[in-house]
Design a protein around this motif. Structure first.
Motif, PDB file in Angstrom:
ATOM      1  N   HIS A 126     -19.681 -13.611  86.494  1.00 28.59           N
ATOM      2  CA  HIS A 126     -20.680 -14.052  85.827  1.00 28.59           C
ATOM      3  C   HIS A 126     -21.565 -15.076  86.434  1.00 28.59           C
ATOM      4  O   HIS A 126     -22.357 -15.702  85.825  1.00 28.59           O
ATOM      5  N   GLN A 127     -21.447 -15.070  87.875  1.00 28.28           N
ATOM      6  CA  GLN A 127     -22.301 -16.105  88.364  1.00 28.28           C
ATOM      7  C   GLN A 127     -23.746 -15.640  88.414  1.00 28.28           C
ATOM      8  O   GLN A 127     -24.042 -14.330  88.989  1.00 28.28           O
ATOM      9  N   ALA A 128     -24.784 -16.392  87.904  1.00 29.17           N
ATOM     10  CA  ALA A 128     -26.373 -16.086  88.074  1.00 29.17           C
ATOM     11  C   ALA A 128     -26.766 -16.299  89.331  1.00 29.17           C
ATOM     12  O   ALA A 128     -26.113 -16.850  90.078  1.00 29.17           O
ATOM     13  N   VAL A 129     -27.983 -15.625  89.398  1.00 31.20           N
ATOM     14  CA  VAL A 129     -28.688 -15.686  90.808  1.00 31.20           C
ATOM     15  C   VAL A 129     -29.008 -17.031  91.180  1.00 31.20           C
ATOM     16  O   VAL A 129     -29.427 -17.937  90.217  1.00 31.20           O
ATOM     17  N   PRO A 130     -28.434 -17.800  92.432  1.00 25.98           N
ATOM     18  CA  PRO A 130     -28.978 -18.802  92.674  1.00 25.98           C
ATOM     19  C   PRO A 130     -30.331 -19.214  92.405  1.00 25.98           C
ATOM     20  O   PRO A 130     -31.259 -18.348  92.845  1.00 25.98           O
ATOM     21  N   SER A 131     -30.697 -20.309  91.889  1.00 29.26           N
ATOM     22  CA  SER A 131     -32.091 -20.906  91.703  1.00 29.26           C
ATOM     23  C   SER A 131     -33.132 -20.605  93.016  1.00 29.26           C
ATOM     24  O   SER A 131     -34.274 -20.467  92.969  1.00 29.26           O
ATOM     25  N   HIS A 132     -32.515 -21.049  94.290  1.00 33.57           N
ATOM     26  CA  HIS A 132     -33.305 -20.745  95.466  1.00 33.57           C
ATOM     27  C   HIS A 132     -33.125 -19.486  96.144  1.00 33.57           C
ATOM     28  O   HIS A 132     -33.550 -19.380  97.445  1.00 33.57           O
ATOM     29  N   PHE A 133     -32.308 -18.589  95.570  1.00 37.90           N
ATOM     30  CA  PHE A 133     -32.446 -17.391  96.120  1.00 37.90           C
ATOM     31  C   PHE A 133     -33.628 -16.636  96.874  1.00 37.90           C
ATOM     32  O   PHE A 133     -33.223 -16.095  97.990  1.00 37.90           O
ATOM     33  N   PHE A 134     -34.676 -16.709  96.165  1.00 44.71           N
ATOM     34  CA  PHE A 134     -35.898 -15.833  96.870  1.00 44.71           C
ATOM     35  C   PHE A 134     -36.598 -17.011  97.658  1.00 44.71           C
ATOM     36  O   PHE A 134     -37.599 -16.581  98.325  1.00 44.71           O
ATOM     37  N   ASP A 135     -36.021 -18.111  98.011  1.00 47.02           N
ATOM     38  CA  ASP A 135     -36.623 -19.157  98.786  1.00 47.02           C
ATOM     39  C   ASP A 135     -35.707 -19.290 100.196  1.00 47.02           C
ATOM     40  O   ASP A 135     -36.369 -20.023 101.254  1.00 47.02           O
ATOM     41  N   VAL A 136     -34.599 -18.630 100.337  1.00 42.25           N
ATOM     42  CA  VAL A 136     -33.837 -18.798 101.114  1.00 42.25           C
ATOM     43  C   VAL A 136     -34.384 -18.080 102.775  1.00 42.25           C
ATOM     44  O   VAL A 136     -34.965 -17.300 102.639  1.00 42.25           O
ATOM     45  N   ASN A 137     -33.694 -18.760 103.864  1.00 42.52           N
ATOM     46  CA  ASN A 137     -34.179 -17.905 104.959  1.00 42.52           C
ATOM     47  C   ASN A 137     -33.288 -16.749 105.574  1.00 42.52           C
ATOM     48  O   ASN A 137     -34.003 -15.993 106.110  1.00 42.52           O
ATOM     49  N   ASN A 138     -31.972 -16.811 105.121  1.00 46.37           N
ATOM     50  CA  ASN A 138     -31.024 -15.717 105.564  1.00 46.37           C
ATOM     51  C   ASN A 138     -30.075 -15.378 104.517  1.00 46.37           C
ATOM     52  O   ASN A 138     -29.796 -16.318 103.800  1.00 46.37           O
ATOM     53  N   LEU A 139     -30.015 -14.139 104.361  1.00 45.75           N
ATOM     54  CA  LEU A 139     -28.751 -13.811 103.618  1.00 45.75           C
ATOM     55  C   LEU A 139     -27.994 -12.840 104.468  1.00 45.75           C
ATOM     56  O   LEU A 139     -28.200 -12.109 105.161  1.00 45.75           O
ATOM     57  N   ILE A 140     -26.628 -13.366 104.072  1.00 39.61           N
ATOM     58  CA  ILE A 140     -25.378 -12.573 104.621  1.00 39.61           C
ATOM     59  C   ILE A 140     -24.605 -11.946 103.777  1.00 39.61           C
ATOM     60  O   ILE A 140     -24.245 -12.571 102.756  1.00 39.61           O
ATOM     61  N   PHE A 141     -24.230 -10.650 104.047  1.00 40.51           N
ATOM     62  CA  PHE A 141     -23.627  -9.781 103.145  1.00 40.51           C
ATOM     63  C   PHE A 141     -22.175  -9.831 104.028  1.00 40.51           C
ATOM     64  O   PHE A 141     -22.262  -8.854 105.191  1.00 40.51           O
ATOM     65  N   ILE A 142     -21.152  -9.619 103.105  1.00 39.52           N
ATOM     66  CA  ILE A 142     -19.998  -9.759 103.711  1.00 39.52           C
ATOM     67  C   ILE A 142     -19.026  -8.104 103.576  1.00 39.52           C
ATOM     68  O   ILE A 142     -18.640  -7.815 104.485  1.00 39.52           O
TER      69      ILE A 142
END
Length: 240
Positions: free
Chosen positions: A38-54
């Motif tokens: 139920h975790q919401a999208v982090p507030s800074h998600f669209f400003d982050v430099n890098n996304l890592i998917f496990i």
């Protein structure tokens, strides 16, 4: 050889097709279930430099939470080839852990992750796990946080003890694609069947899970260095 496939529901189809093509006897028993958190999208998600998917599940549940609108202004990283392929379905450019080391250590070896001082990262994952990546990136000066988009649960079996079906079928090879699956497998096996389990050939996806298996007394273990179908087939000696 008689192979037991243990990935979550819906994730075994590629291996089933390849084993059937090669006329290798097999059973499918998912030893891990996954569901959205139920975790919401982090507030800074669209400003982050890098996304890592496990994992591919991380891609699936992230996509659903984002309503399939991925940001285009950041770099994307994936631990394994299957996860890379899942991200590429959304036309994203992805940096992938090298084929010979599709795990946390392999990802951290990428040139793109060596000079990350003051860069921001979000690791999209299931609840818990993969702390190595965050710890190392933080040591390199990055800011890292997690977004737990799914959680893992152990399936409940209501029929006869499932291990009786495995031994009756003659299972001698077990494909284990995560540490959680290995933990659930061990929990299902009564002590009187440990000798059978120890005689089985266990296929694991990484050094980390190989060490976990060895610590549990399993020594007929082959590290496939990846959880994708081709890596597993090669570990089984079935690659084309």
């Amino acid at each position: 050889m008689k192979v037991l496939l243990t990935r979550p529901e819906g994730r075994n189809q590629d291996m089933i097709e390849q084993l059937e093509k090669r006329q290798v006897a097999h059973m499918v028993t998912p030893l891990l279930a996954v569901e959205a958190t139920h975790q919401a999208v982090p507030s800074h998600f669209f400003d982050v430099n890098n996304l890592i998917f496990i994992s591919t599940n991380a891609v699936k549940f992230t996509a659903e939470k984002l309503q399939y609108q991925f940001p285009l202004s950041c770099r994307y990283f994936a631990v394994g080839q299957a996860t890379t392929d899942a991200l590429k379905c959304f036309n994203l450019n992805v940096f992938t852990a090298p084929e010979e080391s599709q795990d946390s250590e392999g990802l951290l070896s990428l040139p793109q992750l060596q000079n990350v001082n003051k860069q921001s990262f979000i690791i999209c994952r299931g609840s818990g796990g993969r702390e190595t990546i965050a710890e190392e990136l933080q040591q390199r000066g990055a800011t890292v946080c997690y977004w737990d988009v799914y959680q893992r649960t152990a399936p409940q079996f209501h029929e006869q003890p499932i291990y009786q079906q495995w031994t009756a079928f003659g299972i001698d090879t077990i494909v284990v694609t995560s540490g959680e699956i290995l933990t659930n497998l061990i929990a299902l096996i009564p002590k009187e069947l440990f000798a059978w389990l120890h005689s089985c050939h266990i296929i694991v996806p990484s050094n980390r899970v190989e060490l976990q298996a060895n610590a549990l007394g399993l020594h007929r273990v082959t590290n496939a260095n990846g959880a994708n179908t081709q890596a597993v087939l090669a570990a089984l000696g079935l690659s084309a």
